[in-house]
Every structure is written in structure tokens, then in C-alpha cells.
Design a protein around this motif. Structure first.
Motif, short mmCIF file in Angstrom:
data_model
loop_
_atom_site.label_atom_id
_atom_site.label_comp_id
_atom_site.label_asym_id
_atom_site.label_seq_id
_atom_site.Cartn_x
_atom_site.Cartn_y
_atom_site.Cartn_z
N ASP A 73 7.80 7.01 1.75
CA ASP A 73 7.14 5.74 1.45
C ASP A 73 5.64 5.98 1.32
O ASP A 73 5.17 7.12 1.44
CB ASP A 73 7.48 4.67 2.50
CG ASP A 73 6.61 4.75 3.74
OD1 ASP A 73 6.04 5.84 4.02
OD2 ASP A 73 6.48 3.75 4.46
N ARG A 74 4.86 4.95 1.09
CA ARG A 74 3.43 5.10 0.82
C ARG A 74 2.67 5.67 2.01
O ARG A 74 1.57 6.22 1.84
CB ARG A 74 2.83 3.75 0.41
CG ARG A 74 2.84 2.72 1.49
CD ARG A 74 2.47 1.33 0.97
NE ARG A 74 1.15 1.27 0.39
CZ ARG A 74 0.89 0.89 -0.86
NH1 ARG A 74 1.87 0.54 -1.67
NH2 ARG A 74 -0.35 0.84 -1.29
N HIS A 250 5.78 3.35 -3.68
CA HIS A 250 4.88 2.28 -3.25
C HIS A 250 5.43 1.55 -2.02
O HIS A 250 4.68 0.84 -1.34
CB HIS A 250 4.71 1.25 -4.37
CG HIS A 250 3.77 1.69 -5.46
ND1 HIS A 250 2.40 1.68 -5.31
CD2 HIS A 250 4.00 2.15 -6.71
CE1 HIS A 250 1.82 2.10 -6.43
NE2 HIS A 250 2.78 2.40 -7.29
N ASP A 252 6.61 0.18 1.51
CA ASP A 252 5.99 0.27 2.83
C ASP A 252 7.05 -0.06 3.88
O ASP A 252 7.59 -1.16 3.91
CB ASP A 252 4.83 -0.72 2.93
CG ASP A 252 4.06 -0.59 4.23
OD1 ASP A 252 4.51 -1.15 5.25
OD2 ASP A 252 3.00 0.07 4.23
N GLU A 274 2.50 -5.47 -5.41
CA GLU A 274 1.04 -5.37 -5.44
C GLU A 274 0.58 -5.73 -6.85
O GLU A 274 0.82 -4.94 -7.79
CB GLU A 274 0.61 -3.95 -5.07
CG GLU A 274 -0.88 -3.80 -4.84
CD GLU A 274 -1.22 -2.41 -4.36
OE1 GLU A 274 -2.09 -2.28 -3.47
OE2 GLU A 274 -0.62 -1.44 -4.87
N THR A 277 -1.32 -3.14 -9.32
CA THR A 277 -0.66 -1.92 -9.78
C THR A 277 0.77 -2.14 -10.24
O THR A 277 1.33 -1.30 -10.96
CB THR A 277 -0.64 -0.88 -8.65
OG1 THR A 277 0.16 -1.37 -7.57
CG2 THR A 277 -2.05 -0.59 -8.16
N GLY A 279 3.08 -2.03 -8.07
CA GLY A 279 3.85 -1.30 -7.08
C GLY A 279 4.70 -2.23 -6.22
O GLY A 279 4.20 -3.23 -5.71
N LEU A 281 6.23 -3.22 -2.95
CA LEU A 281 5.91 -2.94 -1.54
C LEU A 281 7.11 -3.15 -0.63
O LEU A 281 7.26 -2.45 0.37
CB LEU A 281 4.76 -3.84 -1.09
CG LEU A 281 3.49 -3.80 -1.95
CD1 LEU A 281 2.48 -4.83 -1.46
CD2 LEU A 281 2.88 -2.40 -1.93
N ALA A 482 4.92 6.05 -6.96
CA ALA A 482 3.47 5.92 -6.83
C ALA A 482 2.73 7.14 -7.38
O ALA A 482 1.59 7.02 -7.81
CB ALA A 482 3.08 5.71 -5.37
N ASP A 483 3.35 8.33 -7.35
CA ASP A 483 2.63 9.56 -7.74
C ASP A 483 3.21 10.14 -9.02
O ASP A 483 3.75 11.24 -9.05
CB ASP A 483 2.70 10.59 -6.61
CG ASP A 483 4.15 10.96 -6.28
OD1 ASP A 483 5.05 10.20 -6.65
OD2 ASP A 483 4.35 12.01 -5.66
#
Length: 626
Positions: A73-74, A250, A252, A274, A277, A279, A281, A482-483
């Protein structure tokens, strides 16, 4: 008279013997010539070919499966990892009598009939020659010891240590992360068999499937020398595999836990995005299931329990659940009315508790049967006044409503990398004519204006459309990864931003949504009470079963699963949106009373500092005087 005695002709017999010797010599010479020619052909002419065959009988190339990439996770919390496990492998070509061997395994390991059936199914799957097939996983120490003691009776059977996928968060991220499972026959026909040599698992759902190409890695090889029985004598050459790529999402974990706690034991879905972005969450579909059951093969009993459950834990409500959005789309209808110029911010409509089309006696009821009197757009949003939006929908018409609302992703797939997303349904004249072979009726336009009728959407679409309003029309497709580093999905098909004729209408609509949360007559004012920040939102209640004309909704008279759904969408803080949420509680009945508090808990968890744990009281040791 006596028969004369024949005198032996030695000279003639000597000639016969000599001719026979010559013939035998010629035959021997010819056969020797053929043998020498054949030896020359095999040893000289075809030397390379037979040397290769001999080498292949002695040297085998064995694939080395790569380690699958982990998922985080983030905040670096592990969502999917690889754990060592001991598996029982069978190489069929090295087993003299398969049935006898399987019977011996059943006796040694005390396997039941279901275990044996599963073992045969795994052995029956397509594979490469001399490839070891794992048929049992997570062997216990006792099982490993029994196999070791009886190894001489089990040719072709070996215990091998390998890595097996494990999900430490279990059911908490089952629908988002997904799970891997054994490669089936259908997948075997489509995958690259070279790339998956030695690999028995592939992503089935969620992130595991969507990013299979990144998580899988690159297979390695080793050349080994074997004896006549196939036992490895030594490794001649080794090419190391390349591990799959680790992915950071992304998501959480802490926000996910808050969403699950807020939803409780109720069926439903919660999505948090979010806005800046896109993303995702939080991604909650309730109830859920333990994905670890599927990794090495789920039992018939466990799968039957999940499949036949009335609560449908395997059903991904976030992206597959299609629900009437109810009043959670009224802010978009209001924007359409302003943008097309069919109404103004201050135009008022009188609400006696119902709405009637011209020259039609049918009454389309407001949820408040006593009516709210004269209402403008801001009050209509705060009160979620149905009569106002019946009138606005009638003025817009279904064609303009369909055109405008599809710009917000309603009726389309909006995500960037979320597997199995449904498109939902934003109805139109053309859709009804093609699917129902019927014309579109004015009354259907009215109920579409309050998110009912044919209209269906997913919780993810509702969260995205809310984030789009928070972004003032800037499209950010919802995404889990996210990456990406250039290896994520293609974003070139992202729709154009929503551009209004009057950009200040964004601020006005957001202000009306703020009134829903903080206004004196707002339907979600109790959920926003005491908040140290300002939030914008919209509650909704969607009918599950139709109510007869003139009848009142009676919760007690309905079965629990026939009661209305409760919905809420919103974002916060208003001046700088950091989080947008969509909450759908199946049969929750009240959006303001049931769904909005769930959204408030997510806002608080994301925007407010996490409370510090209370210090443990210090232990005081009593001084004892000797």
C-alpha cells in the motif's frame, strides 16, 4: 540283377564345395560392407545429430520460475507476498505405475477422496514432458517425513520447497488486490508457454490480473546432467530468473480499516479517491472473502459456501455492483440545467409534495409528501427536493441529460487499471429503442432526473463523478497503481475535461453541496456536525422495489432486502479537496442517517491527525524497608 555301384566323382564335388565357399565369401564381404557403410553413416555422416540426441538424454534444461513481485500500500504495508512452502511434485514419465503410486500416497498421507480427485485433476493438466507437477501444497513436517522414509517406494515423487502467494491482509483487500490461482486449460492456450515454463500460477482478479505482465517476472533456466533414471547428478549451467516487479498502490490500509469499521456488518461498498491524482485510497466491498483459499486450490466445500451465500462475498460491489444512484446525481442534473440555460440559480419551483406533467393526472411524488413550498436550486439541493428536479429534468429532456451526464463518466467505464469494471447504464432514446424496442416516454425522463428508473451506476462511478466536481471538471481516471514509471496502462484515452459555459457554476454547485452538509435544512447536517473543516456532499436514497401510486413507503412491511438503498457522495475540504468518497449501503434506507456518517468517518480519518495512543500508566513499585 544287382544295381551297379556309382563311383564318387571327387573332382565334381570339389568344384561344388569351392563354388559354395566363393558364394559364402561374397555374401560375407557384402554384409560386412553394408555394416561398415552403416557404421560410417552413423559415426561420421550423422555424428552431430546422434551426439546431440545422446547429450539430450544426459542433459536436461529445467526452467526456474521467477519470484512474483510483491504488492504494497502507499505506506509500505504488504498486501501480497511470497511465502516458502513445501509441495509434493510428481513427474509422470518417471512413475512406473501411477495408480499404484497414488494409492500408496493416499495411504501414507491419509488423503480423502476429494484430495485424490484434486490430485488427478492437477496431473491431467497440460504440461511439458518430464515437467514436475505440484499436486499437494503446504505439506506438514509429518507428511514430509513419511515421504522421505518411503522414498524408495515412490519413484518420480519428490518434495520441493517453493514460494506460494500469500495475502497477509486476507479479506481486507481481496476485491482490490485480487488473487492468483493455478493456470487452467483455457489460460494455457493463450499464455506464452516459454515465459511461463515452470510457473503454475497466474493472476485471476484485481491488481494481480491487471498487472500480471509486471508481477510475473522472467523465467530462468539451468542445464542439469541426469542419470538413466532421471535423477540430477550435477548442474552444468544456470541462468538466474528475474523477479517480478514490486508494485506500490494508492490504497491506504488505515483508511481501508476505517471504512470497513464504519460500514460494519452491513452489505455495501465504500470508495475513496484522491481528486488531484485519481488514486483510489479505499476500496471496500462488503462482505468479502479470504483470497488465500484460492491460491493453491480451494476445496469444493469452501467454494460452495462462498458461491451459495445469499450475501455474495465473491461479488465485487465497487465495480460490478449496479445500483440506482438516486439523489446523488442531482448536482450533475443541476449543472446541466445551468449549462444549457433552461434554468437559473434563483429560479423557483413550487412544490406541493408532487409533480404532474401537463395534461397528465399521474403524480410523481416528492419524498416529503407535504411539500417544501417555493424552492430554488440551493434549497432544492439542501432538501433533495424531488419536485424541483422532476421539473428540471422535464425542461432538459433525456437527450441533453444523456449528453451532459456521460461527460461525468456515468454509463461508461471510468477506471484506468481496475479489472472487471461495469459500464453501468445512462439511458437514452437510442438505448431503449435498441434494447426494449419501445419509444422513450416523458415520465421516464422525470425519474431519470432523480437517479431512478433505468439508470444504473457503480460506486466507483459515483466517487469519480464527485471527484470530477471537486476538480472543477478536470478528468483524472481512478487508478490503483501509484508507481507506474511509464509502465502503467495507457492514459491516452482519458476523456476531455468538462468545460462549462460559465465556469463560476462550479463554485455555485459546490456551494449548494456544502449546504447539504452544513445548512440548517441540509439532509446530512447531522453527519457534518462539529467538523473543523467544510465539506460538500449529497445524500441519496434509491428504491429497490416500486411503490404503488399513492402508497406510502413502509419499512416494517418490506423484507429487509427489499428496503431502499442508502447512498452518499462528497468531498472535503471544500477549499482544497483532498478526498472524495462514495458510500452505498444496501437496504440502508436513509442516505443522510446511514451513509453520510460513513463518509464523515473517512473524511476525519484522512484529514485530521491520528490521535496519539494514551500512555500506559507507569507501574509504581512499593519500597519495602527491611
Amino acid at each position: 540283377m544287382a544295381k551297379p555301384i556309382r563311383i564318387k566323382d571327387h573332382l565334381n564335388e570339389a568344384g561344388i564345395v569351392q563354388r559354395r565357399i566363393i558364394l559364402a565369401t561374397v555374401v560375407i564381404v557384402l554384409l560386412s560392407g553394408v555394416l561398415l557403410a552403416r557404421m560410417f553413416w552413423l559415426q561420421v555422416v550423422q555424428y552431430e545429430h546422434h551426439a546431440t540426441l545422446s547429450e539430450n538424454n544426459r542433459v536436461h534444461v529445467q526452467p526456474i520460475p521467477p519470484a512474483r513481485g510483491r504488492i504494497y500500500d502507499r505506506n509500505g504495508v504488504v498486501l501480497a507476498e511470497n511465502r516458502p512452502s513445501f509441495s509434493l511434485n510428481i513427474t509422470r514419465e518417471r512413475v512406473p505405475d501411477l495408480e499404484t503410486t497414488v494409492a500408496l500416497l493416499q495411504s501414507l498421507l491419509e488423503l480423502d477422496d476429494e484430495d485424490i480427485n484434486q490430485l488427478h485433476r492437477r496431473l491431467g493438466q497440460r504440461r511439458r514432458p518430464f515437467e514436475a507437477v505440484p499436486v499437494m501444497f503446504n505439506l506438514t513436517e509429518d507428511q514430509i517425513a513419511r515421504i522421505a522414509v518411503n522414498q524408495f517406494r515412490l519413484p518420480g515423487i519428490e518434495v520441493q520447497a517453493s514460494f506460494v502467494r500469500h495475502y497477509p491482509q486476507a479479506e481486507h483487500f481481496a476485491h482490490a488486490v485480487g488473487y492468483v490461482g493455478r493456470i487452467n486449460e483455457r489460460e494455457m492456450e493463450t499464455i506464452d508457454r516459454v515465459a511461463y515454463a515452470g510457473t503454475h500460477y497466474i493472476g485471476k482478479t484485481g491488481v494481480e490480473r491487471f498487472y500480471e505482465h509486471l508481477l510475473h517476472g522472467k523465467v530462468g533456466y539451468e542445464e542439469v546432467e541426469t542419470n538413466a533414471r532421471g535423477r540430477v547428478l550435477r548442474v552444468l549451467k544456470r541462468t538466474e530468473p528475474e523477479s517480478g516487479r514490486d508494485l506500490t498502490l494508492h490504497l491506504d490500509s488505515r483508511l481501508q480499516a476505517v471504512a470497513e469499521e464504519a460500514l460494519g456488518n452491513r452489505r455495501g461498498a465504500v470508495v475513496a479517491i484522491e481528486p488531484k491524482t485519481g488514486g483510489v485510497l479505499a476500496y471496500v466491498s462488503q462482505p468479502s472473502f479470504n483470497p488465500n483459499l484460492f491460491v493453491t486450490g480451494i476445496s469444493h466445500a469452501d467454494y460452495g459456501e462462498l458461491r451459495d451465500s445469499i450475501d455474495q462475498p465473491l461479488f465485487n460491489r465497487v465495480v460490478r455492483g449496479l445500483y440506482p444512484p438516486g439523489s446523488t446525481i442531482k448536482q450533475i442534473v443541476a449543472l446541466a440545467g445551468l449549462d444549457y440555460g433552461v434554468t437559473t440559480r434563483t429560479a423557483r419551483v413550487y412544490d406541493p409534495g408532487f409533480y404532474q406533467l401537463p395534461n397528465n393526472s399521474h403524480k410523481y411524488r416528492n419524498w416529503n409528501r407535504y411539500g417544501d413550498g417555493w424552492v430554488d436550486m440551493e434549497l432544492a439541493m439542501a432538501r433533495s427536493n424531488d419536485t424541483y428536479f422532476y421539473d428540471l429534468a422535464h425542461k432538459l429532456g433525456i437527450d441533453r441529460m444523456h449528453e451532459f451526464m456521460t461527460k461525468f463518466g456515468l454509463g461508461t467505464r471510468v477506471s484506468l487499471d481496475i479489472f472487471e469494471e461495469s459500464a453501468g447504464l445512462m439511458p437514452s432514446r437510442e438505448w431503449k429503442r435498441a434494447s426494449r424496442r419501445q419509444p422513450w416516454y416523458p415520465g421516464e425522463t422525470l425519474i431519470t432526473g432523480i437517479g431512478q428508473g433505468y439508470m444504473l451506476s457503480t460506486p466507483l462511478q459515483l466517487a469519480h463523478s464527485t471527484a470530477l466536481i471537486a476538480n472543477r471538471g478536470v478528468w483524472k481516471r481512478p487508478r490503483l497503481l501509484a508507481d507506474a514509471d511509464g509502465q502503467g496502462p495507457d492514459e491516452s484515452d482519458t476523456p476531455e475535461n468538462v468545460v462549462l459555459r460559465n465556469p463560476s457554476d462550479w463554485d455555485f454547485i459546490i456551494r449548494t453541496m456544502e449546504t447539504v452538509m452544513h445548512g440548517e435544512r441540509g439532509t446530512a447536517r447531522s453527519a457534518a456536525a462539529g467538523a473543523p473543516y467544510r465539506m460538500a456532499g449529497k445524500t441519496g436514497t434509491a428504491q429497490v422495489v416500486a411503490i404503488a401510486q399513492g402508497a406510502r413507503y413502509d419499512s416494517a412491511a418490506l423484507r429487509e432486502r427489499h428496503r431502499d438503498h442508502a447512498l452518499f457522495v462528497g468531498f472535503a475540504p471544500v477549499d482544497d479537496p483532498q478526498i472524495a468518497v462514495a458510500v452505498m449501503v444496501e437496504n440502508g434506507e436513509s442516505g443522510g442517517r446511514v451513509a453520510a456518517p460513513v463518509g464523515r468517518m473517512l473524511f476525519d480519518a484522512w484529514l485530521l491527525p491520528e490521535p496519539e495512543p494514551e500512555p500506559e500508566p507507569e507501574s509504581i513499585e512499593e519500597e519495602v524497608t527491611p
